[in-house]
Write an enzyme that holds these catalytic residues in place. Structure first.
Site, short mmCIF file in Angstrom:
data_model
loop_
_atom_site.label_atom_id
_atom_site.label_comp_id
_atom_site.label_asym_id
_atom_site.label_seq_id
_atom_site.Cartn_x
_atom_site.Cartn_y
_atom_site.Cartn_z
N GLU A 175 0.66 -1.22 -0.13
CA GLU A 175 0.09 -0.05 0.11
C GLU A 175 1.05 1.14 0.08
O GLU A 175 1.10 1.82 0.96
CB GLU A 175 -0.85 0.03 1.20
N LYS A 217 -2.34 -1.95 -3.35
CA LYS A 217 -3.71 -1.10 -2.77
C LYS A 217 -3.10 0.45 -3.03
O LYS A 217 -2.59 1.05 -2.14
CB LYS A 217 -3.79 -1.31 -1.09
C1 5MM Z 1 -8.12 1.70 8.53
O1 5MM Z 1 -7.39 2.60 8.66
C2 5MM Z 1 -6.06 1.93 8.36
C3 5MM Z 1 -5.13 1.94 9.36
O2 5MM Z 1 -4.58 3.38 9.76
P1 5MM Z 1 -3.86 3.50 11.28
O3 5MM Z 1 -2.56 2.62 11.20
O4 5MM Z 1 -3.45 5.02 10.94
O5 5MM Z 1 -4.58 3.55 12.22
C4 5MM Z 1 -5.15 2.53 7.09
O6 5MM Z 1 -3.85 2.01 6.74
C5 5MM Z 1 -6.48 2.07 6.21
O7 5MM Z 1 -6.20 0.67 5.94
C6 5MM Z 1 -5.84 2.65 4.61
O8 5MM Z 1 -5.51 3.79 4.77
C7 5MM Z 1 -7.02 2.79 3.84
O9 5MM Z 1 -8.14 3.36 4.66
P2 5MM Z 1 -9.24 4.29 3.97
O10 5MM Z 1 -10.06 4.69 5.04
O11 5MM Z 1 -8.70 5.33 3.12
O12 5MM Z 1 -9.98 3.45 2.80
#
Ligand code: 5MM
Length: 335
Positions: A175, A217
């Site tokens: 990602e 991703k």
């Molecule tokens: C769900 O949020 C994930 C974890 O974030 P933290 O490590 O900052 O707590 C994040 O990695 C997420 O999987 C991705 O950014 C995609 O989330 P979104 O909300 O952008 O679909």
């Protein structure tokens, strides 16, 4: 077909996508406190368990990314979270990075950490039932960023992570998230995202990664959230496909977009158009966090025991996104 390739294809089969429920405790605390629910391990599990036992899981959610706390939590005396996911035909996954930290010698940028001791942690997660993993690198767009240093070092970490994950027979989600924050144009986003993704694959290839056994991703291509030159969904789809076509090797089986701060409907609509216009061989699906959970969380916070009401909302979003992953969604279906 390799075992890793079949796991990746199973996660993304028939319009299925991924639920990113891997918020760290700090992020989950922000989410829960924003709807006035206190962030205890019990409440974090209660919300997640409510989603994981929804009806749409088996037909829409091919995999769930968990956080370290959640993968170890028990649903009942004889069932843990990965067992619950397996029982609804969804593959358990785990976030294995330990977060983005300040990058030495480029203090406004981030490098994701978590490689130390990773081999042993992966063995533990495999035993707990995980069959895929996630690591997120983050990049900002400004006039000077992302720097070559940030692009190179995050790509290198993503490749080292992927090698260890495949060694342990799990599928790495790679990602690289180019953040939406900023005033940049969609063209800048296209240029920078392409550079970031190309560098990631250069490093993945150098580290001998089996590209048929990963899931990418990425973000979609859009103008920054502070830009006054926003583009419409047709343009988002066109530029996103152009970017991926030019920067992702054809062996990669699937791409699962992050939602990145889009509204729930935008995330669905953009994914739908990407699939309608898709001229590549990649499966294009979703790995959404906020865009799958926001409305459900809001509803749940009003009555944390309303399992059915919360699940209805989640089921609807999961179904809409699974239709979008097949280019079969339309606005009318939202009603
Ligand atoms: C769900 O949020 C994930 C974890 O974030 P933290 O490590 O900052 O707590 C994040 O990695 C997420 O999987 C991705 O950014 C995609 O989330 P979104 O909300 O952008 O679909």
């Amino acid at each position: 077909m390799s075992e890793l390739n079949s796991i990746a294809l199973k996660i993304l089969s028939d319009g299925k996508g991924i639920l990113a429920a891997d918020e760290s405790t700090a992020t989950m605390t922000k989410r829960l406190e924003s709807v006035s629910v206190s962030s205890t391990p019990e409440n974090r599990l209660l919300f997640r368990k409510t989603l994981f036992s929804s009806k749409s899981m088996s037909s829409c959610i091919g995999g769930v990314i968990l956080y370290d706390e959640t993968i170890k939590q028990k649903i009942s005396n004889n069932k843990n979270v990965p067992e619950l996911l397996n029982s609804v035909n969804s593959i358990p996954g785990i976030k294995v990075d330990t977060g983005a930290k300040v990058l030495a010698n480029s203090l406004n940028e981030k490098i994701t950490e978590g490689l130390d001791g990773l081999r042993d942690r992966l063995k533990e997660y495999y035993k707990l039932g995980a069959r895929f993993t996630k690591w997120r690198g983050v990049y900002n767009i400004t006039k000077e960023y992302p720097s070559k240093l940030a692009i190179h070092s995050n790509a290198h970490s993503l490749a080292r992570y992927s090698a260890l994950v495949q060694e342990c027979n799990m599928v790495p989600i790679v990602e690289p998230e180019v953040l939406m924050d900023g005033k940049h144009s969609a063209q800048d986003c296209l240029l920078k995202t392409s550079e970031v993704i190309k560098k990631c694959f250069e490093e993945l290839i150098l580290h001998k990664i089996d590209l048929t056994g990963i899931i990418l991703k990425p973000n979609m291509i859009w103008a920054g959230s502070g830009s006054d030159k926003k583009i419409d969904s047709n343009e988002v789809a066109k530029l996103t496909i152009e970017c991926l076509k030019n920067s992702v090797p054809s062996e990669v089986p699937g791409i699962a977009f992050l939602s990145g701060g889009q509204s729930e409907i935008e995330a669905t609509q953009n994914l739908n158009l990407i699939n309608k216009e898709n001229t590549t061989n990649f499966i294009m699906s979703y790995s959404y966090g906020r865009a799958l959970q926001q409305s459900a969380l809001k509803h749940w916070s009003k009555n944390i025991n309303d399992v059915e009401g919360t699940q209805n909302i989640f089921n609807h979003r999961a179904k809409m996104n699974t239709l979008a992953a097949q280019g079969k969604w339309s606005k009318e279906l939202e009603n």
